[in-house]
Design a protein around this motif. Structure first.
Motif, mmCIF file in Angstrom:
data_model
loop_
_atom_site.group_PDB
_atom_site.id
_atom_site.type_symbol
_atom_site.label_atom_id
_atom_site.label_comp_id
_atom_site.label_asym_id
_atom_site.label_seq_id
_atom_site.Cartn_x
_atom_site.Cartn_y
_atom_site.Cartn_z
ATOM 1 N N LEU A 124 0.839 -1.199 0.000
ATOM 2 C CA LEU A 124 0.000 0.000 0.000
ATOM 3 C C LEU A 124 0.873 1.248 0.000
ATOM 4 O O LEU A 124 0.672 2.173 -0.790
ATOM 5 C CB LEU A 124 -0.926 -0.003 1.217
ATOM 6 N N TRP A 125 1.867 1.265 0.863
ATOM 7 C CA TRP A 125 2.738 2.429 0.957
ATOM 8 C C TRP A 125 3.698 2.524 -0.218
ATOM 9 O O TRP A 125 4.127 3.614 -0.598
ATOM 10 C CB TRP A 125 3.465 2.431 2.290
ATOM 11 N N THR A 126 4.035 1.386 -0.812
ATOM 12 C CA THR A 126 4.891 1.402 -1.997
ATOM 13 C C THR A 126 4.180 2.083 -3.161
ATOM 14 O O THR A 126 4.785 2.874 -3.896
ATOM 15 C CB THR A 126 5.294 -0.037 -2.390
ATOM 16 N N THR A 127 2.890 1.775 -3.333
ATOM 17 C CA THR A 127 2.149 2.410 -4.432
ATOM 18 C C THR A 127 2.007 3.911 -4.200
ATOM 19 O O THR A 127 2.102 4.703 -5.140
ATOM 20 C CB THR A 127 0.769 1.762 -4.603
ATOM 21 N N LEU A 128 1.793 4.315 -2.961
ATOM 22 C CA LEU A 128 1.703 5.744 -2.655
ATOM 23 C C LEU A 128 3.047 6.433 -2.914
ATOM 24 O O LEU A 128 3.094 7.531 -3.475
ATOM 25 C CB LEU A 128 1.265 5.957 -1.210
ATOM 26 N N ALA A 129 4.129 5.786 -2.520
ATOM 27 C CA ALA A 129 5.462 6.354 -2.770
ATOM 28 C C ALA A 129 5.753 6.439 -4.264
ATOM 29 O O ALA A 129 6.356 7.408 -4.738
ATOM 30 C CB ALA A 129 6.529 5.513 -2.076
ATOM 31 N N GLY A 130 5.307 5.436 -5.033
ATOM 32 C CA GLY A 130 5.502 5.470 -6.488
ATOM 33 C C GLY A 130 4.800 6.657 -7.117
ATOM 34 O O GLY A 130 5.354 7.346 -7.979
ATOM 35 N N GLY A 131 3.572 6.919 -6.685
ATOM 36 C CA GLY A 131 2.860 8.090 -7.191
ATOM 37 C C GLY A 131 3.528 9.386 -6.782
ATOM 38 O O GLY A 131 3.635 10.325 -7.576
ATOM 39 N N GLY A 132 3.991 9.453 -5.547
ATOM 40 C CA GLY A 132 4.696 10.650 -5.079
ATOM 41 C C GLY A 132 5.982 10.896 -5.847
ATOM 42 O O GLY A 132 6.310 12.039 -6.194
ATOM 43 N N LEU A 133 6.706 9.828 -6.143
ATOM 44 C CA LEU A 133 7.940 9.983 -6.918
ATOM 45 C C LEU A 133 7.649 10.402 -8.354
ATOM 46 O O LEU A 133 8.479 11.047 -8.999
ATOM 47 C CB LEU A 133 8.745 8.689 -6.895
ATOM 48 N N GLY A 134 6.460 10.052 -8.849
ATOM 49 C CA GLY A 134 6.054 10.540 -10.167
ATOM 50 C C GLY A 134 5.949 12.061 -10.170
ATOM 51 O O GLY A 134 6.371 12.721 -11.128
ATOM 52 N N PHE A 135 5.405 12.623 -9.087
ATOM 53 C CA PHE A 135 5.343 14.085 -8.994
ATOM 54 C C PHE A 135 6.739 14.699 -8.889
ATOM 55 O O PHE A 135 6.994 15.771 -9.444
ATOM 56 C CB PHE A 135 4.474 14.515 -7.820
ATOM 57 N N VAL A 136 7.641 14.019 -8.216
ATOM 58 C CA VAL A 136 9.035 14.484 -8.172
ATOM 59 C C VAL A 136 9.620 14.460 -9.588
ATOM 60 O O VAL A 136 10.330 15.384 -9.995
ATOM 61 C CB VAL A 136 9.876 13.613 -7.212
ATOM 62 N N GLY A 137 9.279 13.419 -10.351
ATOM 63 C CA GLY A 137 9.736 13.331 -11.741
ATOM 64 C C GLY A 137 9.239 14.490 -12.587
ATOM 65 O O GLY A 137 9.975 15.032 -13.414
ATOM 66 N N PHE A 138 7.977 14.904 -12.381
ATOM 67 C CA PHE A 138 7.460 16.069 -13.106
ATOM 68 C C PHE A 138 8.276 17.315 -12.781
ATOM 69 O O PHE A 138 8.592 18.110 -13.663
ATOM 70 C CB PHE A 138 5.996 16.335 -12.741
ATOM 71 N N GLY A 139 8.628 17.469 -11.520
ATOM 72 C CA GLY A 139 9.445 18.611 -11.129
ATOM 73 C C GLY A 139 10.821 18.595 -11.779
ATOM 74 O O GLY A 139 11.323 19.630 -12.228
#
Length: 90
Positions: free
Chosen positions: A55-70
């Motif tokens: 559960l937390w891995t999927t949330l972290a993956g989405g958060g890192l996607g936002f870091v990628g946009f930055g």
């Protein structure tokens, strides 16, 4: 044929390498799709009641996607400024 054959007007042994097409080097689409998929997996796991590391891995993956946009936006701005360390063609 030891020598490369160039078109008229091209000097030197080799032709210059052409730039890749924009869809092949564009980063917004794959990062966007990956981010959405991570968040979809997070929502599915929330709805199915999964608890724990996945559960937390999927949330972290989405958060890192936002870091990628930055990072993509940062590199594109640096490229437009002409910064020496920036990637070109973004």
């Amino acid at each position: 044929m030891d020598q490369a054959s160039n078109s008229p007007g091209v000097t030197g042994q080799f032709r210059p390498v052409p730039d890749l097409p924009k869809p092949l080097v564009g980063l917004w689409a794959p990062v966007g799709v990956g981010t959405v998929l991570w968040f979809v997996a997070f929502v599915i796991m929330l709805l199915t009641g999964v608890e724990g590391i996945w559960l937390w891995t999927t949330l972290a993956g989405g958060g890192l996607g936002f870091v990628g946009f930055g990072i993509i936006a940062w590199q594109a701005a640096a490229s437009r400024r002409g910064s020496r360390g920036a990637q070109r063609g973004l």
